[in-house]
Scaffold this motif. Structure first.
Motif, PDB file in Angstrom:
ATOM      1  N   ARG A  71      -0.724 -67.857 -22.993  1.00  0.00           N
ATOM      2  CA  ARG A  71       0.540 -67.539 -23.609  1.00  0.00           C
ATOM      3  C   ARG A  71       0.535 -66.089 -24.083  1.00  0.00           C
ATOM      4  NH1 ARG A  71       2.502 -71.750 -27.989  1.00  0.00           N
ATOM      5  NH2 ARG A  71       2.322 -70.258 -29.621  1.00  0.00           N
ATOM      6  N   ARG A  74      -1.435 -63.714 -22.946  1.00  0.00           N
ATOM      7  CA  ARG A  74      -1.519 -62.850 -21.771  1.00  0.00           C
ATOM      8  C   ARG A  74      -0.157 -62.748 -21.084  1.00  0.00           C
ATOM      9  NH1 ARG A  74      -5.835 -63.548 -16.801  1.00  0.00           N
ATOM     10  NH2 ARG A  74      -4.863 -62.056 -15.416  1.00  0.00           N
ATOM     11  N   ALA A  75       0.564 -63.869 -20.992  1.00  0.00           N
ATOM     12  CA  ALA A  75       1.888 -63.855 -20.374  1.00  0.00           C
ATOM     13  C   ALA A  75       2.843 -62.964 -21.164  1.00  0.00           C
ATOM     14  CB  ALA A  75       2.438 -65.269 -20.281  1.00  0.00           C
ATOM     15  N   ALA A  76       2.803 -63.069 -22.477  1.00  0.00           N
ATOM     16  CA  ALA A  76       3.673 -62.234 -23.309  1.00  0.00           C
ATOM     17  C   ALA A  76       3.287 -60.764 -23.188  1.00  0.00           C
ATOM     18  CB  ALA A  76       3.587 -62.689 -24.760  1.00  0.00           C
ATOM     19  N   ARG A 122       5.629 -61.748 -18.706  1.00  0.00           N
ATOM     20  CA  ARG A 122       5.875 -62.763 -17.679  1.00  0.00           C
ATOM     21  C   ARG A 122       6.142 -64.090 -18.374  1.00  0.00           C
ATOM     22  NH1 ARG A 122       0.535 -61.792 -14.019  1.00  0.00           N
ATOM     23  NH2 ARG A 122       1.008 -59.719 -13.287  1.00  0.00           N
ATOM     24  N   SER A 123       6.759 -64.994 -17.616  1.00  0.00           N
ATOM     25  CA  SER A 123       6.911 -66.340 -18.158  1.00  0.00           C
ATOM     26  C   SER A 123       5.545 -67.022 -18.081  1.00  0.00           C
ATOM     27  CB  SER A 123       7.941 -67.135 -17.351  1.00  0.00           C
ATOM     28  OG  SER A 123       7.445 -67.427 -16.056  1.00  0.00           O
ATOM     29  N   MET A 124       5.363 -68.045 -18.894  1.00  0.00           N
ATOM     30  CA  MET A 124       4.085 -68.761 -18.877  1.00  0.00           C
ATOM     31  C   MET A 124       3.859 -69.406 -17.514  1.00  0.00           C
ATOM     32  SD  MET A 124       3.875 -70.310 -22.743  1.00  0.00           S
ATOM     33  CE  MET A 124       2.731 -71.543 -22.241  1.00  0.00           C
ATOM     34  N   GLU A 125       4.901 -69.933 -16.915  1.00  0.00           N
ATOM     35  CA  GLU A 125       4.781 -70.555 -15.593  1.00  0.00           C
ATOM     36  C   GLU A 125       4.347 -69.520 -14.558  1.00  0.00           C
ATOM     37  OE1 GLU A 125       7.496 -72.902 -12.282  1.00  0.00           O
ATOM     38  OE2 GLU A 125       8.344 -72.473 -14.240  1.00  0.00           O
ATOM     39  N   GLU A 158       2.744 -66.754 -15.124  1.00  0.00           N
ATOM     40  CA  GLU A 158       1.373 -66.338 -15.424  1.00  0.00           C
ATOM     41  C   GLU A 158       0.371 -67.393 -14.958  1.00  0.00           C
ATOM     42  OE1 GLU A 158      -1.698 -63.962 -16.459  1.00  0.00           O
ATOM     43  OE2 GLU A 158       0.411 -63.460 -16.228  1.00  0.00           O
ATOM     44  N   ALA A 159       0.692 -68.682 -15.172  1.00  0.00           N
ATOM     45  CA  ALA A 159      -0.195 -69.760 -14.710  1.00  0.00           C
ATOM     46  C   ALA A 159      -0.334 -69.732 -13.198  1.00  0.00           C
ATOM     47  CB  ALA A 159       0.330 -71.108 -15.180  1.00  0.00           C
TER      48      ALA A 159
END
Length: 113
Positions: free
Chosen positions: A1, A3-5, A9-12, A14-15
Protein backbone atom coordinates in the motif's frame (compact mmCIF):
# COMPACT_ATOMS: atom_id res chain seq x y z
CA UNK A 1 0.00 0.00 0.00
CA UNK A 2 2.81 2.37 0.88
CA UNK A 3 4.74 1.43 -2.25
CA UNK A 4 1.64 1.90 -4.42
CA UNK A 5 1.00 5.33 -2.94
CA UNK A 6 4.66 6.28 -3.32
CA UNK A 7 4.61 5.29 -7.01
CA UNK A 8 1.16 6.86 -7.48
CA UNK A 9 -0.45 3.59 -8.57
CA UNK A 10 -3.56 1.80 -7.47
CA UNK A 11 -3.01 -1.12 -5.11
CA UNK A 12 -4.35 -3.51 -7.75
CA UNK A 13 -1.95 -2.15 -10.36
CA UNK A 14 0.96 -2.39 -7.91
CA UNK A 15 0.06 -5.99 -6.98
CA UNK A 16 -0.06 -6.94 -10.66
CA UNK A 17 3.28 -5.20 -11.24
CA UNK A 18 4.90 -7.06 -8.32
CA UNK A 19 3.60 -10.42 -9.58
CA UNK A 20 4.68 -9.61 -13.14
CA UNK A 21 8.22 -8.77 -11.93
CA UNK A 22 8.40 -11.91 -9.79
CA UNK A 23 7.20 -14.20 -12.55
CA UNK A 24 9.35 -12.59 -15.24
CA UNK A 25 12.55 -13.16 -13.27
CA UNK A 26 14.99 -15.67 -14.70
CA UNK A 27 14.55 -19.16 -13.37
CA UNK A 28 17.83 -20.93 -12.78
CA UNK A 29 18.15 -23.97 -10.63
CA UNK A 30 19.08 -22.82 -7.13
CA UNK A 31 21.36 -24.63 -4.73
CA UNK A 32 18.63 -25.04 -2.11
CA UNK A 33 15.13 -23.89 -1.17
CA UNK A 34 16.29 -20.90 0.89
CA UNK A 35 18.36 -19.65 -2.04
CA UNK A 36 15.42 -20.15 -4.38
CA UNK A 37 13.10 -18.13 -2.15
CA UNK A 38 15.71 -15.41 -1.65
CA UNK A 39 16.51 -15.16 -5.34
CA UNK A 40 12.84 -15.05 -6.33
CA UNK A 41 11.93 -12.18 -4.03
CA UNK A 42 15.24 -10.29 -3.68
CA UNK A 43 14.32 -7.84 -6.42
CA UNK A 44 11.12 -6.90 -4.62
CA UNK A 45 12.95 -5.59 -1.59
CA UNK A 46 10.74 -4.42 1.20
CA UNK A 47 8.59 -1.44 1.97
CA UNK A 48 9.21 0.64 5.05
CA UNK A 49 12.56 -0.87 6.02
CA UNK A 50 15.27 1.39 7.37
CA UNK A 51 18.55 1.71 5.53
CA UNK A 52 20.64 -1.48 5.65
CA UNK A 53 17.68 -3.55 6.92
CA UNK A 54 16.61 -6.45 4.74
CA UNK A 55 13.72 -8.87 4.73
CA UNK A 56 16.14 -11.70 5.53
CA UNK A 57 17.47 -9.74 8.48
CA UNK A 58 13.93 -9.28 9.74
CA UNK A 59 13.26 -13.02 9.48
CA UNK A 60 16.43 -13.78 11.45
CA UNK A 61 15.43 -11.23 14.07
CA UNK A 62 11.96 -12.77 14.37
CA UNK A 63 13.40 -16.30 14.59
CA UNK A 64 15.66 -15.18 17.42
CA UNK A 65 12.66 -13.56 19.13
CA UNK A 66 10.71 -16.84 18.88
CA UNK A 67 13.56 -18.80 20.47
CA UNK A 68 13.96 -16.21 23.24
CA UNK A 69 10.21 -16.30 23.90
CA UNK A 70 10.20 -20.09 24.12
CA UNK A 71 13.17 -20.07 26.50
CA UNK A 72 11.68 -17.28 28.62
CA UNK A 73 8.29 -18.97 28.99
CA UNK A 74 9.88 -22.35 29.66
CA UNK A 75 12.21 -21.06 32.36
CA UNK A 76 9.57 -18.90 34.06
CA UNK A 77 7.04 -21.75 33.93
CA UNK A 78 9.54 -24.13 35.50
CA UNK A 79 10.31 -21.63 38.29
CA UNK A 80 6.61 -21.08 38.98
CA UNK A 81 6.02 -24.84 38.94
CA UNK A 82 8.72 -25.32 41.57
CA UNK A 83 7.44 -22.44 43.73
CA UNK A 84 3.91 -23.85 43.71
CA UNK A 85 5.27 -27.34 44.43
CA UNK A 86 7.18 -26.01 47.47
CA UNK A 87 4.24 -23.96 48.76
CA UNK A 88 1.24 -26.27 48.38
CA UNK A 89 2.54 -29.35 46.64
CA UNK A 90 1.44 -30.65 43.31
CA UNK A 91 0.63 -34.22 44.31
CA UNK A 92 -1.79 -35.71 46.76
CA UNK A 93 -0.70 -38.10 49.49
CA UNK A 94 0.02 -41.64 48.33
CA UNK A 95 -2.75 -43.05 50.54
CA UNK A 96 -5.30 -40.71 48.91
CA UNK A 97 -4.05 -41.70 45.49
CA UNK A 98 -4.46 -45.41 46.26
CA UNK A 99 -7.90 -44.99 47.81
CA UNK A 100 -9.09 -42.81 44.95
CA UNK A 101 -9.36 -39.06 44.64
CA UNK A 102 -13.12 -39.17 44.13
CA UNK A 103 -13.75 -40.31 47.67
CA UNK A 104 -10.83 -38.60 49.42
CA UNK A 105 -11.01 -35.21 47.70
CA UNK A 106 -14.68 -34.92 46.71
CA UNK A 107 -16.50 -37.29 49.05
CA UNK A 108 -18.05 -39.18 46.13
CA UNK A 109 -17.81 -42.70 44.81
CA UNK A 110 -17.22 -42.91 41.10
CA UNK A 111 -17.49 -46.67 40.68
CA UNK A 112 -19.91 -48.82 42.61
CA UNK A 113 -18.78 -52.33 43.50
Amino acid sequence: RVRAAYLRRSMEEEARNILREALAAETTLPRNLATAIHDRFAALGGVGYDKDVTMGGQIVTQAIAVVVTLLWTGIISYILYKVVDMMVGLRVAEENEREGLDSTQHGEVAYHN
